[in-house]
Design a protein around this motif. Structure first.
Motif, PDB file in Angstrom:
ATOM      1  N   LEU A  18       0.829  -1.205   0.000  1.00 47.83           N
ATOM      2  CA  LEU A  18       0.000   0.000   0.000  1.00 47.83           C
ATOM      3  C   LEU A  18       0.871   1.266   0.000  1.00 47.83           C
ATOM      4  O   LEU A  18       0.575   2.236  -0.708  1.00 47.83           O
ATOM      5  N   ALA A  19       1.956   1.255   0.767  1.00 47.81           N
ATOM      6  CA  ALA A  19       2.878   2.395   0.778  1.00 47.81           C
ATOM      7  C   ALA A  19       3.510   2.586  -0.602  1.00 47.81           C
ATOM      8  O   ALA A  19       3.613   3.710  -1.106  1.00 47.81           O
ATOM      9  N   ALA A  20       3.919   1.486  -1.225  1.00 39.72           N
ATOM     10  CA  ALA A  20       4.506   1.568  -2.568  1.00 39.72           C
ATOM     11  C   ALA A  20       3.484   2.062  -3.588  1.00 39.72           C
ATOM     12  O   ALA A  20       3.807   2.869  -4.468  1.00 39.72           O
ATOM     13  N   LEU A  21       2.242   1.598  -3.460  1.00 42.31           N
ATOM     14  CA  LEU A  21       1.182   2.075  -4.349  1.00 42.31           C
ATOM     15  C   LEU A  21       0.954   3.569  -4.155  1.00 42.31           C
ATOM     16  O   LEU A  21       0.772   4.311  -5.131  1.00 42.31           O
ATOM     17  N   ALA A  22       0.979   4.024  -2.914  1.00 43.76           N
ATOM     18  CA  ALA A  22       0.750   5.448  -2.632  1.00 43.76           C
ATOM     19  C   ALA A  22       1.818   6.314  -3.296  1.00 43.76           C
ATOM     20  O   ALA A  22       1.497   7.291  -3.985  1.00 43.76           O
ATOM     21  N   THR A  23       3.093   5.963  -3.119  1.00 43.34           N
ATOM     22  CA  THR A  23       4.139   6.795  -3.709  1.00 43.34           C
ATOM     23  C   THR A  23       4.164   6.673  -5.227  1.00 43.34           C
ATOM     24  O   THR A  23       4.452   7.639  -5.933  1.00 43.34           O
ATOM     25  N   SER A  24       3.808   5.503  -5.752  1.00 43.80           N
ATOM     26  CA  SER A  24       3.723   5.337  -7.198  1.00 43.80           C
ATOM     27  C   SER A  24       2.621   6.212  -7.779  1.00 43.80           C
ATOM     28  O   SER A  24       2.803   6.866  -8.817  1.00 43.80           O
TER      29      SER A  24
END
Length: 154
Positions: free
Chosen positions: A68-74
């Motif tokens: 979810l964190a990676a999706l947010a920054t992406s």
């Protein structure tokens, strides 16, 4: 070391590497970040901490949280890249408005109120992608690694 742990180290390490790269551009390359650049850093910092927890605590919760964190920054990176390319408008706090029809006084007011580092300018690019674009692409890959780690059995 289990394959799950290896994947978590790759995913969290990828976020750490992207953060170090951002700091390198900022402090060594003398390219100060805009407001949206900072927004992209926060999920990476969270992913590094989540990675430590995911290694210590079994289960899929923390790896999915890392995804979810990676999706947010992406997502923020893709939005920022679109602002840089002029595909859509960015936040008024870090982009320039239209100057059409402004009086000289209004134009001067807009210039004086403009942020020091604008979000709609590309300070660096490689192979046609800006730093924000690269963050979007690489972070999407990190998200997939986090998901693979979540699906691994201990």
């Amino acid at each position: 070391m289990t394959f799950r742990t290896f994947l978590i180290l790759i995913a969290a390490g990828g976020s750490a590497a992207l953060l170090l790269g951002a700091f390198g551009f900022q402090y060594i390359g003398e390219m100060p970040p805009c407001k949206m650049c900072y927004w992209q850093r926060y999920p990476h910092a969270a992913a590094v901490g989540i990675g430590a927890l995911a290694i210590l605590i079994p289960g899929a919760f923390f790896p999915y949280l890392g995804a979810l964190a990676a999706l947010a920054t992406s997502t923020i990176g893709a939005y920022h890249a679109g602002v840089e390319q002029g595909w859509w408008e960015g936040p008024s706090a870090c982009t320039s408005g239209s100057i059409t029809g402004l009086t000289p006084d209004q134009l001067m007011e807009q210039i004086m109120a403009a942020p020091m580092v604008r979000c709609d300018e590309i300070p660096w690019e490689m192979f046609g992608l800006s730093m924000a674009g690269w963050n979007a692409v690489i972070s999407a890959g990190l998200m997939l690694i986090w998901i693979a780690a979540a699906r691994q059995r201990r």
